[in-house]
Design a protein around this motif. Structure first.
Motif, PDB file in Angstrom:
ATOM      1  N   VAL A  82       0.833  -1.210   0.000  1.00 11.39           N
ATOM      2  CA  VAL A  82       0.000   0.000   0.000  1.00 11.39           C
ATOM      3  C   VAL A  82       0.864   1.255   0.000  1.00 11.39           C
ATOM      4  N   SER A  83       2.003   1.217   0.686  1.00 13.63           N
ATOM      5  CA  SER A  83       2.874   2.401   0.669  1.00 13.63           C
ATOM      6  C   SER A  83       3.362   2.684  -0.748  1.00 13.63           C
ATOM      7  N   LYS A  84       3.640   1.636  -1.511  1.00 13.02           N
ATOM      8  CA  LYS A  84       4.044   1.817  -2.917  1.00 13.02           C
ATOM      9  C   LYS A  84       2.865   2.304  -3.754  1.00 13.02           C
ATOM     10  N   LEU A  85       1.691   1.742  -3.527  1.00 14.97           N
ATOM     11  CA  LEU A  85       0.487   2.118  -4.261  1.00 14.97           C
ATOM     12  C   LEU A  85       0.147   3.596  -4.050  1.00 14.97           C
ATOM     13  N   SER A  86       0.416   4.098  -2.873  1.00 18.62           N
ATOM     14  CA  SER A  86       0.084   5.482  -2.525  1.00 18.62           C
ATOM     15  C   SER A  86       0.831   6.512  -3.361  1.00 18.62           C
ATOM     16  N   ALA A  87       1.909   6.104  -3.980  1.00 15.03           N
ATOM     17  CA  ALA A  87       2.698   7.028  -4.797  1.00 15.03           C
ATOM     18  C   ALA A  87       2.015   7.368  -6.117  1.00 15.03           C
ATOM     19  N   VAL A  95      -4.425   3.019   4.514  1.00 13.63           N
ATOM     20  CA  VAL A  95      -4.200   2.642   5.908  1.00 13.63           C
ATOM     21  C   VAL A  95      -3.185   1.513   5.902  1.00 13.63           C
ATOM     22  N   ILE A  96      -2.126   1.716   6.664  1.00 11.97           N
ATOM     23  CA  ILE A  96      -1.039   0.745   6.749  1.00 11.97           C
ATOM     24  C   ILE A  96      -0.999   0.244   8.184  1.00 11.97           C
ATOM     25  N   LEU A  97      -1.264  -1.053   8.365  1.00  7.96           N
ATOM     26  CA  LEU A  97      -1.344  -1.649   9.696  1.00  7.96           C
ATOM     27  C   LEU A  97      -0.179  -2.594   9.927  1.00  7.96           C
ATOM     28  N   HIS A  98       0.464  -2.457  11.069  1.00  3.61           N
ATOM     29  CA  HIS A  98       1.665  -3.211  11.450  1.00  3.61           C
ATOM     30  C   HIS A  98       2.466  -3.642  10.231  1.00  3.61           C
ATOM     31  N   PRO A  99       3.024  -2.611   9.540  1.00  4.74           N
ATOM     32  CA  PRO A  99       3.706  -2.904   8.272  1.00  4.74           C
ATOM     33  C   PRO A  99       4.992  -3.687   8.448  1.00  4.74           C
ATOM     34  N   GLY A 100       5.357  -4.328   7.358  1.00  2.00           N
ATOM     35  CA  GLY A 100       6.711  -4.829   7.263  1.00  2.00           C
ATOM     36  C   GLY A 100       7.610  -3.614   7.101  1.00  2.00           C
ATOM     37  N   PRO A 101       8.890  -3.814   6.900  1.00  2.00           N
ATOM     38  CA  PRO A 101       9.800  -2.666   6.773  1.00  2.00           C
ATOM     39  C   PRO A 101       9.365  -1.715   5.655  1.00  2.00           C
ATOM     40  N   LEU A 102       9.067  -0.491   6.018  1.00  4.39           N
ATOM     41  CA  LEU A 102       8.660   0.520   5.041  1.00  4.39           C
ATOM     42  C   LEU A 102       9.869   1.300   4.571  1.00  4.39           C
ATOM     43  N   SER A 103       9.871   1.637   3.320  1.00  2.00           N
ATOM     44  CA  SER A 103      10.939   2.433   2.746  1.00  2.00           C
ATOM     45  C   SER A 103      10.623   3.923   2.914  1.00  2.00           C
ATOM     46  N   GLU A 104      11.601   4.685   3.370  1.00  8.70           N
ATOM     47  CA  GLU A 104      11.403   6.136   3.446  1.00  8.70           C
ATOM     48  C   GLU A 104      11.172   6.710   2.048  1.00  8.70           C
ATOM     49  N   ASP A 105      11.801   6.120   1.040  1.00  9.03           N
ATOM     50  CA  ASP A 105      11.571   6.575  -0.334  1.00  9.03           C
ATOM     51  C   ASP A 105      10.103   6.429  -0.715  1.00  9.03           C
ATOM     52  N   ASP A 106       9.497   5.298  -0.340  1.00  4.26           N
ATOM     53  CA  ASP A 106       8.076   5.104  -0.636  1.00  4.26           C
ATOM     54  C   ASP A 106       7.227   6.144   0.084  1.00  4.26           C
ATOM     55  N   ILE A 107       7.559   6.436   1.318  1.00  2.00           N
ATOM     56  CA  ILE A 107       6.788   7.427   2.081  1.00  2.00           C
ATOM     57  C   ILE A 107       6.991   8.817   1.475  1.00  2.00           C
ATOM     58  N   HIS A 108       8.203   9.127   1.053  1.00  2.00           N
ATOM     59  CA  HIS A 108       8.442  10.409   0.386  1.00  2.00           C
ATOM     60  C   HIS A 108       7.601  10.540  -0.886  1.00  2.00           C
ATOM     61  N   ALA A 109       7.316   9.417  -1.543  1.00  2.00           N
ATOM     62  CA  ALA A 109       6.553   9.432  -2.792  1.00  2.00           C
ATOM     63  C   ALA A 109       5.035   9.431  -2.571  1.00  2.00           C
ATOM     64  N   LYS A 132       8.767   8.774  12.606  1.00  2.00           N
ATOM     65  CA  LYS A 132       9.566   9.505  11.613  1.00  2.00           C
ATOM     66  C   LYS A 132       8.851   9.536  10.261  1.00  2.00           C
ATOM     67  N   LEU A 133       8.214   8.435   9.886  1.00  2.00           N
ATOM     68  CA  LEU A 133       7.479   8.396   8.619  1.00  2.00           C
ATOM     69  C   LEU A 133       6.312   9.378   8.644  1.00  2.00           C
ATOM     70  N   GLY A 134       5.665   9.488   9.794  1.00  2.00           N
ATOM     71  CA  GLY A 134       4.605  10.487   9.949  1.00  2.00           C
ATOM     72  C   GLY A 134       5.145  11.899   9.783  1.00  2.00           C
ATOM     73  N   GLU A 135       6.338  12.145  10.316  1.00  2.00           N
ATOM     74  CA  GLU A 135       6.965  13.465  10.159  1.00  2.00           C
ATOM     75  C   GLU A 135       7.261  13.753   8.690  1.00  2.00           C
ATOM     76  N   ILE A 136       7.692  12.731   7.952  1.00  2.00           N
ATOM     77  CA  ILE A 136       7.953  12.908   6.515  1.00  2.00           C
ATOM     78  C   ILE A 136       6.657  13.289   5.805  1.00  2.00           C
ATOM     79  N   LEU A 137       5.574  12.587   6.120  1.00  2.00           N
ATOM     80  CA  LEU A 137       4.285  12.893   5.496  1.00  2.00           C
ATOM     81  C   LEU A 137       3.822  14.298   5.861  1.00  2.00           C
ATOM     82  N   SER A 138       3.994  14.679   7.113  1.00  2.00           N
ATOM     83  CA  SER A 138       3.594  16.022   7.541  1.00  2.00           C
ATOM     84  C   SER A 138       4.393  17.093   6.811  1.00  2.00           C
ATOM     85  N   ALA A 139       5.676  16.868   6.643  1.00  2.00           N
ATOM     86  CA  ALA A 139       6.526  17.837   5.941  1.00  2.00           C
ATOM     87  C   ALA A 139       6.099  17.972   4.481  1.00  2.00           C
TER      88      ALA A 139
END
Length: 189
Positions: A82-87, A95-109, A132-139
């Motif tokens: 879903v994090s990839k799909l969101s780009a 909604v991402i629930l107890h994710p596996g390792p998320l990429s900051e690049d995916d969150i930035h996208a 931290k990923l939430g902070e990236i999204l907020s920024a």
């Protein structure tokens, strides 16, 4: 013990509570990860990028059939998908629930409002990283909601013991938070 039917039960609950049309595609194609398997041998045949491409086809099909808004929820591996799909901006909420390792690049996208529902005890997605990923999204000015559920472990929203009051309460709270996020972004005014 978790089974695919756990996802079906959650989907049915979301559909009944909000009147959403919910689909639960099997992007593992009958080959789910099981606790006794070696992740290193299973994962290369089940990459989140492939899941994302499969999900994009489902989203396109739903929209072609008249869906005006589509949200996607992903649990563990599905959270990475879903994090990839969101780009792509093809869904209206994630909604991402107890994710596996998320990429900051995916969150930035990420281009869509995203909720991250995480466990306090989780080696795959530690609370500090989720914040931290939430902070990236907020920024990025992407609406987001990051919540760390105390005293639970990775997988708690689908794999809990019915006689564990705290686990059941935490899972139900996460399901309600997921439903509230989707209601906020998928229901038209």
């Amino acid at each position: 013990m978790f089974t695919f039917s756990s996802y079906i039960q959650i989907a049915e609950k979301v559909a009944a509570a909000a009147g959403f049309y919910v689909v639960v595609p099997d992007f593992f194609y009958g080959d789910p990860y099981l606790p006794d398997m070696q992740l290193s041998s299973w994962f290369p045949n089940h990459l989140p990028a492939k899941g994302c491409e499969d999900a994009r086809k489902v989203v396109a099909d739903l929209k072609a059939k008249g869906a005006s808004a589509v949200g996607a929820a992903g649990f563990c591996w599905g959270g990475m998908t879903v994090s990839k799909l969101s780009a792509y901006g093809e869904i209206e909420a994630a909604v991402i629930l107890h994710p596996g390792p998320l990429s900051e690049d995916d969150i930035h996208a990420t281009k869509v409002p995203t909720a991250i529902l995480a466990a306090e005890i989780d080696d795959y997605s530690p609370p500090e990283q989720m914040k931290k990923l939430g902070e990236i999204l907020s920024a990025k000015l992407v609406d987001n909601f990051v919540k760390i559920y105390p005293g639970v472990v990775h997988g708690w929203t689908t794999r809990y013991k019915d006689d564990d009051e705290h686990a059941v309460k935490s899972a139900m709270e996460a399901h309600a938070d997921m439903l509230n996020w989707f209601t906020k972004y998928l229901k038209s005014g």
